[in-house]
Design an enzyme around this catalytic site. Structure first.
Site, PDB file in Angstrom:
ATOM      1  N   GLY A   1       1.849   2.509  10.763  1.00  0.00           N
ATOM      2  CA  GLY A   1       2.773   3.623  10.600  1.00  0.00           C
ATOM      3  C   GLY A   1       3.393   4.112  11.902  1.00  0.00           C
ATOM      4  O   GLY A   1       4.003   5.176  11.950  1.00  0.00           O
TER       5      GLY A   1
ATOM      6  N   HIS B   1      -9.592   0.927   4.357  1.00  0.00           N
ATOM      7  CA  HIS B   1      -8.369   1.225   5.116  1.00  0.00           C
ATOM      8  C   HIS B   1      -8.722   2.252   6.204  1.00  0.00           C
ATOM      9  O   HIS B   1      -9.547   3.137   5.992  1.00  0.00           O
ATOM     10  CB  HIS B   1      -7.289   1.770   4.174  1.00  0.00           C
ATOM     11  CG  HIS B   1      -5.946   1.864   4.829  1.00  0.00           C
ATOM     12  ND1 HIS B   1      -5.624   2.894   5.687  1.00  0.00           N
ATOM     13  CD2 HIS B   1      -4.865   1.047   4.785  1.00  0.00           C
ATOM     14  CE1 HIS B   1      -4.388   2.708   6.136  1.00  0.00           C
ATOM     15  NE2 HIS B   1      -3.912   1.584   5.614  1.00  0.00           N
TER      16      HIS B   1
ATOM     17  N   ASN C   1       0.871  -1.180   0.000  1.00  0.00           N
ATOM     18  CA  ASN C   1       0.000   0.000   0.000  1.00  0.00           C
ATOM     19  C   ASN C   1       0.903   1.223   0.000  1.00  0.00           C
ATOM     20  O   ASN C   1       1.435   1.598   1.039  1.00  0.00           O
ATOM     21  CB  ASN C   1      -0.893  -0.027   1.254  1.00  0.00           C
ATOM     22  CG  ASN C   1      -1.739   1.232   1.374  1.00  0.00           C
ATOM     23  OD1 ASN C   1      -1.851   1.992   0.421  1.00  0.00           O
ATOM     24  ND2 ASN C   1      -2.322   1.432   2.549  1.00  0.00           N
TER      25      ASN C   1
ATOM     26  N   LYS D   1       0.073   4.236  -0.463  1.00  0.00           N
ATOM     27  CA  LYS D   1      -0.601   5.455   0.035  1.00  0.00           C
ATOM     28  C   LYS D   1      -0.293   6.616  -0.925  1.00  0.00           C
ATOM     29  O   LYS D   1      -0.247   6.414  -2.133  1.00  0.00           O
ATOM     30  CB  LYS D   1      -0.173   5.761   1.466  1.00  0.00           C
ATOM     31  CG  LYS D   1      -0.272   4.553   2.390  1.00  0.00           C
ATOM     32  CD  LYS D   1      -0.105   4.915   3.821  1.00  0.00           C
ATOM     33  CE  LYS D   1      -0.062   3.646   4.644  1.00  0.00           C
ATOM     34  NZ  LYS D   1      -0.228   3.897   6.059  1.00  0.00           N
TER      35      LYS D   1
ATOM     36  N   GLU E   1      -7.345   4.811   7.153  1.00  0.00           N
ATOM     37  CA  GLU E   1      -7.188   6.213   6.737  1.00  0.00           C
ATOM     38  C   GLU E   1      -8.375   6.659   5.887  1.00  0.00           C
ATOM     39  O   GLU E   1      -8.794   7.813   5.945  1.00  0.00           O
ATOM     40  CB  GLU E   1      -5.843   6.390   5.998  1.00  0.00           C
ATOM     41  CG  GLU E   1      -4.674   6.297   6.979  1.00  0.00           C
ATOM     42  CD  GLU E   1      -3.376   5.755   6.407  1.00  0.00           C
ATOM     43  OE1 GLU E   1      -3.215   5.706   5.178  1.00  0.00           O
ATOM     44  OE2 GLU E   1      -2.505   5.369   7.227  1.00  0.00           O
TER      45      GLU E   1
ATOM     46  N   GLU F   1      -5.707  -4.969  10.501  1.00  0.00           N
ATOM     47  CA  GLU F   1      -4.743  -3.887  10.722  1.00  0.00           C
ATOM     48  C   GLU F   1      -5.123  -3.124  11.988  1.00  0.00           C
ATOM     49  O   GLU F   1      -5.958  -2.200  11.929  1.00  0.00           O
ATOM     50  CB  GLU F   1      -4.754  -2.919   9.531  1.00  0.00           C
ATOM     51  CG  GLU F   1      -4.329  -3.536   8.222  1.00  0.00           C
ATOM     52  CD  GLU F   1      -3.691  -2.503   7.290  1.00  0.00           C
ATOM     53  OE1 GLU F   1      -2.593  -2.771   6.823  1.00  0.00           O
ATOM     54  OE2 GLU F   1      -4.286  -1.441   7.066  1.00  0.00           O
TER      55      GLU F   1
ATOM     56  N   SER G   1       3.031  -1.882  10.557  1.00  0.00           N
ATOM     57  CA  SER G   1       4.474  -1.803  10.828  1.00  0.00           C
ATOM     58  C   SER G   1       5.210  -3.124  10.578  1.00  0.00           C
ATOM     59  O   SER G   1       6.158  -3.453  11.298  1.00  0.00           O
ATOM     60  CB  SER G   1       4.733  -1.294  12.254  1.00  0.00           C
ATOM     61  OG  SER G   1       4.245   0.028  12.391  1.00  0.00           O
TER      62      SER G   1
HETATM   63  C1  PEP Z   1      -1.023   0.309   6.054  1.00  0.00           C
HETATM   64  O1  PEP Z   1      -1.219   1.509   6.046  1.00  0.00           O
HETATM   65  O2  PEP Z   1      -1.802  -0.455   5.475  1.00  0.00           O
HETATM   66  C2  PEP Z   1       0.125  -0.197   6.785  1.00  0.00           C
HETATM   67  C3  PEP Z   1       0.138  -1.447   7.152  1.00  0.00           C
HETATM   68  O3  PEP Z   1       1.144   0.711   7.032  1.00  0.00           O
HETATM   69  P1  PEP Z   1       2.536   0.436   7.771  1.00  0.00           P
HETATM   70  O4  PEP Z   1       3.076  -0.849   7.254  1.00  0.00           O
HETATM   71  O5  PEP Z   1       3.391   1.619   7.421  1.00  0.00           O
HETATM   72  O6  PEP Z   1       2.227   0.362   9.236  1.00  0.00           O
END
Ligand code: PEP
Length: 249
Positions: free
Chosen positions: A173, A95, A9, A11, A97, A167, A212
């Site tokens: 993040g 997601h 992803n 973003k 976000e 998630e 992460s």
């Molecule tokens: C995400 O935004 O889907 C995600 C998993 O981000 P990160 O790996 O940076 O935590």
């Protein structure tokens, strides 16, 4: 046997030069990892460019979200059919976000999931609890609510191709990852809920972990019985770290 998936992803991150260096390296790794599906989800303007650089048959492109609508006066939106038309096999839906900044709700996400499946896209639907919900011991009830909406809205549709990404919002993040045990416990819970709803889904729906994931923690997370791969944010922006994560699965 469920095939594993590693999805990137990106973003709001990409450029032509990034695509030019990233894609040949990841395409080569994909060819060497034929038993894993690899999905790159760049911002919309780069979908075509990324798609042009795909050679490996297990490397696919996907959208980061999509509209509820099919066509018409919806400025800024992109439909499921358009994603298919430019070669997408996947789309990320719900997601955190998008839930936060674009008011995606359990109902809109479930409706988009059905639209995506009917258009021939594989939806990667994100679910996950906030830190507050975890602290208040509401992690499972939050997941149950989010999953329940998907299963209710998808009751007349074949969901065997569905991909769920667990998630936890507090791990996205932040550099803070759910421990392999915490992640496995939630994945087992998700699989049990799927089974309660439709027995055959437990064996077909792939459940990814996101939050992460990096080259250091990936192998332990992916070794868990109910984790079928990962949705990767920050660590998917460099071919090197992303390839190490593919190797870990
Ligand atoms: C995400 O935004 O889907 C995600 C998993 O981000 P990160 O790996 O940076 O935590």
């Amino acid at each position: 046997m469920r095939r594993s998936i590693i999805a990137a992803n990106w973003k709001l991150n990409a450029s032509r030069s990034m695509v030019d260096t990233f894609m040949p390296a990841v395409d080569a790794q994909a060819s060497a990892s034929g038993n894993t599906d690899i999905v790159i989800c760049p911002p919309y303007p780069y979908l075509d460019l990324v798609g042009q650089k795909v050679q490996a048959s297990n490397l696919h492109i996907g959208g980061q979200t999509m509209s509820l609508e099919k066509e018409g006066a919806f400025t800024g939106e992109v439909s499921a059919d358009m994603l298919r038309d430019v070669g997408c096999r996947y789309v990320i839906l719900g997601h955190s976000e998008q839930r936060r900044y674009h008011a995606d709700s359990d109902i809109s996400i479930g409706t988009k999931m059905v639209t995506a499946l009917r258009a021939g896209l594989t939806p990667i639907v994100c679910i996950g609890e906030s830190l507050q919900q975890r602290k208040e011991d509401k992690a499972e009830s939050t997941i149950m609510r989010q999953l329940g909406a998907l299963l209710a809205l998808g009751r007349w549709v074949d969901l065997s191709d569905l991909v769920i990404a667990y998630e936890p919002i507090w791990a996205i993040g932040t550099g803070e990852t759910a421990s392999p045990e915490q992640a496995q416990a939630m994945h087992a819970y998700i699989r049990a809920e799927l089974t309660k709803s439709r027995a055959q889904l437990a064996d077909t729906v792939r459940v990814l972990y996101g939050g992460s994931v990096n080259p250091d923690n990936a192998a332990k997370l992916f070794a868990q019985t109910d984790i079928d791969g990962g949705l990767i944010g920050g660590a998917s922006l460099q071919a090197d770290s992303f390839n190490q994560i593919i190797t870990a699965v």
